[in-house]
Motif scaffolding. Structure first.
Motif, PDB file in Angstrom:
ATOM      1  N   CYS A  33       0.816  -1.217   0.000  1.00 10.89           N
ATOM      2  CA  CYS A  33       0.000   0.000   0.000  1.00 10.89           C
ATOM      3  C   CYS A  33       0.852   1.271   0.000  1.00 10.89           C
ATOM      4  N   ARG A  34       2.161   1.122  -0.057  1.00 10.70           N
ATOM      5  CA  ARG A  34       3.079   2.250   0.107  1.00 10.70           C
ATOM      6  C   ARG A  34       2.823   3.383  -0.882  1.00 10.70           C
ATOM      7  N   VAL A  35       2.585   3.058  -2.142  1.00 11.44           N
ATOM      8  CA  VAL A  35       2.376   4.097  -3.150  1.00 11.44           C
ATOM      9  C   VAL A  35       1.176   4.963  -2.767  1.00 11.44           C
ATOM     10  N   ALA A  36       0.096   4.348  -2.311  1.00  9.75           N
ATOM     11  CA  ALA A  36      -1.094   5.107  -1.912  1.00  9.75           C
ATOM     12  C   ALA A  36      -0.826   5.926  -0.651  1.00  9.75           C
ATOM     13  N   ILE A  37      -0.141   5.338   0.321  1.00  9.76           N
ATOM     14  CA  ILE A  37       0.151   6.021   1.580  1.00  9.76           C
ATOM     15  C   ILE A  37       1.048   7.232   1.361  1.00  9.76           C
ATOM     16  N   CYS A  38       1.995   7.099   0.474  1.00 11.91           N
ATOM     17  CA  CYS A  38       3.054   8.099   0.349  1.00 11.91           C
ATOM     18  C   CYS A  38       2.769   9.199  -0.675  1.00 11.91           C
ATOM     19  N   GLN A  39       1.570   9.248  -1.199  1.00 13.73           N
ATOM     20  CA  GLN A  39       1.234  10.328  -2.119  1.00 13.73           C
ATOM     21  C   GLN A  39       1.380  11.666  -1.388  1.00 13.73           C
ATOM     22  N   SER A  40       1.950  12.622  -2.063  1.00 18.20           N
ATOM     23  CA  SER A  40       2.281  13.900  -1.423  1.00 18.20           C
ATOM     24  C   SER A  40       1.075  14.580  -0.784  1.00 18.20           C
ATOM     25  N   GLU A  41      -0.105  14.441  -1.388  1.00 17.42           N
ATOM     26  CA  GLU A  41      -1.268  15.124  -0.824  1.00 17.42           C
ATOM     27  C   GLU A  41      -1.742  14.510   0.498  1.00 17.42           C
ATOM     28  N   PHE A  42      -1.258  13.321   0.835  1.00 18.06           N
ATOM     29  CA  PHE A  42      -1.658  12.670   2.081  1.00 18.06           C
ATOM     30  C   PHE A  42      -0.547  12.620   3.128  1.00 18.06           C
ATOM     31  N   ARG A  43       0.662  12.876   2.738  1.00 16.05           N
ATOM     32  CA  ARG A  43       1.787  12.659   3.648  1.00 16.05           C
ATOM     33  C   ARG A  43       1.705  13.522   4.904  1.00 16.05           C
ATOM     34  N   ASN A  44       1.382  14.791   4.775  1.00 17.38           N
ATOM     35  CA  ASN A  44       1.284  15.647   5.961  1.00 17.38           C
ATOM     36  C   ASN A  44       0.195  15.170   6.908  1.00 17.38           C
ATOM     37  N   ASP A  45      -0.940  14.720   6.340  1.00 18.95           N
ATOM     38  CA  ASP A  45      -2.002  14.174   7.180  1.00 18.95           C
ATOM     39  C   ASP A  45      -1.507  12.939   7.925  1.00 18.95           C
ATOM     40  N   MET A  46      -0.773  12.091   7.240  1.00 18.97           N
ATOM     41  CA  MET A  46      -0.240  10.881   7.881  1.00 18.97           C
ATOM     42  C   MET A  46       0.708  11.235   9.012  1.00 18.97           C
ATOM     43  N   VAL A  47       1.590  12.192   8.760  1.00 17.72           N
ATOM     44  CA  VAL A  47       2.562  12.587   9.788  1.00 17.72           C
ATOM     45  C   VAL A  47       1.837  13.116  11.022  1.00 17.72           C
ATOM     46  N   SER A  48       0.775  13.895  10.801  1.00 23.58           N
ATOM     47  CA  SER A  48       0.056  14.496  11.928  1.00 23.58           C
ATOM     48  C   SER A  48      -0.968  13.558  12.564  1.00 23.58           C
ATOM     49  N   GLY A  49      -1.165  12.370  11.984  1.00 22.69           N
ATOM     50  CA  GLY A  49      -2.095  11.409  12.565  1.00 22.69           C
ATOM     51  C   GLY A  49      -3.540  11.614  12.133  1.00 22.69           C
ATOM     52  N   ASN A  50      -3.760  12.361  11.060  1.00 22.23           N
ATOM     53  CA  ASN A  50      -5.101  12.548  10.516  1.00 22.23           C
ATOM     54  C   ASN A  50      -5.298  11.513   9.404  1.00 22.23           C
ATOM     55  N   PHE A  51      -5.929  10.411   9.749  1.00 20.16           N
ATOM     56  CA  PHE A  51      -6.021   9.277   8.839  1.00 20.16           C
ATOM     57  C   PHE A  51      -7.304   9.227   8.020  1.00 20.16           C
ATOM     58  N   LYS A  52      -8.277  10.043   8.351  1.00 19.56           N
ATOM     59  CA  LYS A  52      -9.602   9.873   7.742  1.00 19.56           C
ATOM     60  C   LYS A  52      -9.595  10.099   6.231  1.00 19.56           C
ATOM     61  N   THR A  53      -8.932  11.140   5.751  1.00 10.99           N
ATOM     62  CA  THR A  53      -8.897  11.409   4.316  1.00 10.99           C
ATOM     63  C   THR A  53      -8.250  10.252   3.563  1.00 10.99           C
ATOM     64  N   LEU A  54      -7.138   9.763   4.081  1.00 11.62           N
ATOM     65  CA  LEU A  54      -6.458   8.649   3.417  1.00 11.62           C
ATOM     66  C   LEU A  54      -7.282   7.370   3.519  1.00 11.62           C
TER      67      LEU A  54
END
Length: 122
Positions: free
Chosen positions: A64-85
């Motif tokens: 799932c790495r390609v989906a997780i690491c898309q630039s538009e989601f990375r900041n949300d992932m870092v901050s723990g905001n998982f809902k959009t992803l």
């Protein structure tokens, strides 16, 4: 291991998504152990994870790495905001809904930037 306090916070964030709540409750039942929870959830959705392979969740997350690491989601992932992803994963059908949060939490716990490093330009 995911802190149970974080799981409670995520339950509020995902209160309107039943599959996410089931995933979070399973993670809580496994005392925050993502690998155990992911294997339990995988069996529930009809997959047959190799119980002897303690790296099963790592392998699933890497798929799932390609989906997780898309630039538009990375900041949300870092901050723990998982809902959009999470919602993006549902649309892409990257993996079963019950396994999305364990995968996202795994990447977050591992360290998003470190997890995504293989896909970053040199």
């Amino acid at each position: 291991m995911v802190d149970l306090h974080i799981i409670e916070e995520l339950k509020v964030q995902f209160a309107d998504i039943p599959e996410a709540i089931v995933s979070l409750e399973t993670i809580a039942d496994c005392e925050g152990d993502l690998e155990d929870a992911a294997m339990t959830l995988a069996i529930r959705v009809g997959q047959q994870p190799d119980i002897n392979n303690s790296e099963w969740l790592d392998g699933l997350a890497k798929k799932c790495r390609v989906a997780i690491c898309q630039s538009e989601f990375r900041n949300d992932m870092v901050s723990g905001n998982f809902k959009t992803l999470f919602q993006h994963f549902v649309l892409l059908k990257v993996c079963p809904k019950l396994l999305i949060l364990p995968v996202l939490l795994y990447a977050h716990e591992y360290g998003v930037n470190r997890f995504c490093q293989p896909l970053d330009p040199l």
